[in-house]
Design a protein around this motif. Sequence first.
Motif, PDB file in Angstrom:
ATOM      1  N   MET A 121      66.442 -19.557 -16.348  1.00  0.00           N
ATOM      2  CA  MET A 121      66.135 -18.962 -15.063  1.00  0.00           C
ATOM      3  C   MET A 121      67.136 -18.640 -14.296  1.00  0.00           C
ATOM      4  SD  MET A 121      63.294 -20.003 -16.226  1.00  0.00           S
ATOM      5  CE  MET A 121      62.141 -19.395 -14.564  1.00  0.00           C
ATOM      6  N   GLN A 122      66.983 -17.698 -13.299  1.00  0.00           N
ATOM      7  CA  GLN A 122      67.944 -17.427 -12.315  1.00  0.00           C
ATOM      8  C   GLN A 122      68.048 -18.589 -11.384  1.00  0.00           C
ATOM      9  OE1 GLN A 122      69.568 -14.767 -12.214  1.00  0.00           O
ATOM     10  NE2 GLN A 122      68.411 -12.935 -12.487  1.00  0.00           N
ATOM     11  N   ASN A 123      67.261 -19.376 -10.705  1.00  0.00           N
ATOM     12  CA  ASN A 123      67.433 -20.457  -9.932  1.00  0.00           C
ATOM     13  C   ASN A 123      67.923 -21.786 -10.587  1.00  0.00           C
ATOM     14  OD1 ASN A 123      67.156 -22.339  -7.905  1.00  0.00           O
ATOM     15  ND2 ASN A 123      65.805 -21.110  -6.891  1.00  0.00           N
ATOM     16  N   PRO A 124      68.675 -22.295 -10.448  1.00  0.00           N
ATOM     17  CA  PRO A 124      69.278 -23.491 -11.046  1.00  0.00           C
ATOM     18  C   PRO A 124      68.334 -24.616 -10.764  1.00  0.00           C
ATOM     19  CG  PRO A 124      71.140 -22.638  -9.799  1.00  0.00           C
ATOM     20  CD  PRO A 124      69.811 -21.850  -9.286  1.00  0.00           C
ATOM     21  N   HIS A 125      67.373 -24.536  -9.871  1.00  0.00           N
ATOM     22  CA  HIS A 125      66.460 -25.594  -9.383  1.00  0.00           C
ATOM     23  C   HIS A 125      64.951 -25.543 -10.252  1.00  0.00           C
ATOM     24  CE1 HIS A 125      68.516 -27.343  -6.044  1.00  0.00           C
ATOM     25  NE2 HIS A 125      68.628 -26.058  -5.670  1.00  0.00           N
ATOM     26  N   ALA A 126      65.064 -24.267 -10.518  1.00  0.00           N
ATOM     27  CA  ALA A 126      63.874 -24.158 -11.933  1.00  0.00           C
ATOM     28  C   ALA A 126      64.390 -24.433 -13.229  1.00  0.00           C
ATOM     29  CB  ALA A 126      63.513 -22.519 -11.759  1.00  0.00           C
ATOM     30  N   VAL A 141      57.793 -23.566 -11.969  1.00  0.00           N
ATOM     31  CA  VAL A 141      58.542 -22.371 -11.560  1.00  0.00           C
ATOM     32  C   VAL A 141      58.188 -21.856 -10.332  1.00  0.00           C
ATOM     33  CG1 VAL A 141      59.086 -19.977 -12.213  1.00  0.00           C
ATOM     34  CG2 VAL A 141      58.815 -21.644 -13.917  1.00  0.00           C
ATOM     35  N   GLU A 142      56.904 -22.015 -10.162  1.00  0.00           N
ATOM     36  CA  GLU A 142      56.309 -21.383  -8.903  1.00  0.00           C
ATOM     37  C   GLU A 142      56.712 -22.334  -7.831  1.00  0.00           C
ATOM     38  OE1 GLU A 142      52.112 -21.627  -9.566  1.00  0.00           O
ATOM     39  OE2 GLU A 142      52.017 -19.735 -10.419  1.00  0.00           O
ATOM     40  N   LYS A 143      57.039 -23.777  -7.992  1.00  0.00           N
ATOM     41  CA  LYS A 143      57.590 -24.648  -6.855  1.00  0.00           C
ATOM     42  C   LYS A 143      58.930 -24.397  -6.626  1.00  0.00           C
ATOM     43  CE  LYS A 143      57.325 -28.981  -8.188  1.00  0.00           C
ATOM     44  NZ  LYS A 143      56.667 -30.332  -8.546  1.00  0.00           N
ATOM     45  N   ARG A 144      59.762 -24.112  -7.723  1.00  0.00           N
ATOM     46  CA  ARG A 144      61.290 -24.146  -7.535  1.00  0.00           C
ATOM     47  C   ARG A 144      61.970 -22.921  -7.315  1.00  0.00           C
ATOM     48  NH1 ARG A 144      61.624 -29.380  -6.246  1.00  0.00           N
ATOM     49  NH2 ARG A 144      60.631 -30.696  -7.692  1.00  0.00           N
ATOM     50  N   ARG A 145      60.998 -21.643  -7.675  1.00  0.00           N
ATOM     51  CA  ARG A 145      61.770 -20.431  -7.583  1.00  0.00           C
ATOM     52  C   ARG A 145      62.510 -20.099  -6.243  1.00  0.00           C
ATOM     53  NH1 ARG A 145      56.589 -16.407  -8.811  1.00  0.00           N
ATOM     54  NH2 ARG A 145      55.270 -17.181  -6.979  1.00  0.00           N
ATOM     55  N   ASN A 146      61.830 -20.692  -5.106  1.00  0.00           N
ATOM     56  CA  ASN A 146      62.325 -20.356  -3.726  1.00  0.00           C
ATOM     57  C   ASN A 146      63.453 -21.104  -3.129  1.00  0.00           C
ATOM     58  OD1 ASN A 146      60.432 -17.875  -3.626  1.00  0.00           O
ATOM     59  ND2 ASN A 146      58.755 -19.284  -2.964  1.00  0.00           N
ATOM     60  N   GLN A 147      63.574 -22.213  -4.077  1.00  0.00           N
ATOM     61  CA  GLN A 147      64.668 -23.169  -3.376  1.00  0.00           C
ATOM     62  C   GLN A 147      66.189 -22.254  -3.161  1.00  0.00           C
ATOM     63  OE1 GLN A 147      63.149 -27.221  -5.521  1.00  0.00           O
ATOM     64  NE2 GLN A 147      64.874 -27.155  -4.407  1.00  0.00           N
ATOM     65  N   VAL A 148      66.673 -22.467  -2.276  1.00  0.00           N
ATOM     66  CA  VAL A 148      68.074 -21.966  -1.954  1.00  0.00           C
ATOM     67  C   VAL A 148      69.245 -22.723  -3.045  1.00  0.00           C
ATOM     68  CG1 VAL A 148      69.841 -21.461  -0.379  1.00  0.00           C
ATOM     69  CG2 VAL A 148      67.636 -21.001   0.375  1.00  0.00           C
ATOM     70  N   TRP A 149      70.083 -22.304  -3.606  1.00  0.00           N
ATOM     71  CA  TRP A 149      71.017 -22.860  -4.462  1.00  0.00           C
ATOM     72  C   TRP A 149      72.392 -22.589  -4.069  1.00  0.00           C
ATOM     73  CZ3 TRP A 149      68.662 -18.672  -7.075  1.00  0.00           C
ATOM     74  CH2 TRP A 149      69.398 -17.569  -7.446  1.00  0.00           C
TER      75      TRP A 149
END
Length: 296
Positions: A123-128, A238-246
């Motif tokens: 994933m791009q977002n480390p939270h996902a 993925v839907e829950k985590r993809r918008n979190q700022v990292w």
Amino acid sequence: MTASFQDEKDRASGWFRSLRDDIVAAFEGLEDSHVDGPLSDMAAGRFDISNTTRTSDDGSDAGGGVMSVMRGGRVFEKVGVNISTVYGTLGERAQKAMAARGVPGMADDPRFWASGISLVAHMQNPHAPAVHMNTRMFWTPGAWWFGGGSDLNPCIEYADDTSHFHATQQQYLDPHGTEIYPKLKQWADEYFYIPHRKRARGVGGIFMDDRNTGDWEVDFALTQDIGRAFLPAYQPLVEKRRNQVWTETDKDAQLVHRGLYAEYNLVYDRGTKFGLETGHDANAVLMSLPPMAKWI
């Protein structure tokens, strides 16, 4: 059931292709719907589709598959969803390994047929969380079996994500017998373990191999539900985590964790070894490797 199992082979390979189509459509849908948050100004990712081939030692056709890879999307940094159907004669090393596992008749007749789907998402977002899934059917003149499962690989762990992933899988497996999910969960915990690091590569999931109860329909139905459980277990995370700022610290943790993932797949993963030893397309076999990783 026919001696050749041709109908069963066709049904299994058709199911893996259908599952691949559903997952590719869902993942491209996640790219399209990511309109807020990090990297949402980028173009939505799309899968590049290519055919893979396998040839026998004498140059004859030995099957192949379809490799579907998305790189540099809004949500997915790299994700591959591959299907293959290969056949022929096992090489000496693979034949000995199968015989050592107790595959009936393998010591005398090395012919085989195998079909399956294999998926890895980074994933791009480390939270996902990253994720892996595969299911497969294997046939020899003396035996047939199913294998596969899925496991979650977050670099930043969230207890509620882990709980959802496991609970969804249990929901799909319990109709096949309430004893199956605990068994497959334990199997995953043992299989997806990195001995030289003395740790698991993720937070587990389900895994099985050599599944042959003697009833092909029952085992195929279980394999299908392992596949059906994947999107409901993973997509909401993925839907829950993809918008979190990292932060840069988060990204660094992701790259280090990817190093663990690469180590496991190159050193221990049975599917990677089988694919390379039987001459399948190396790019397809190594599709699971992350686009970037880091070692301390």
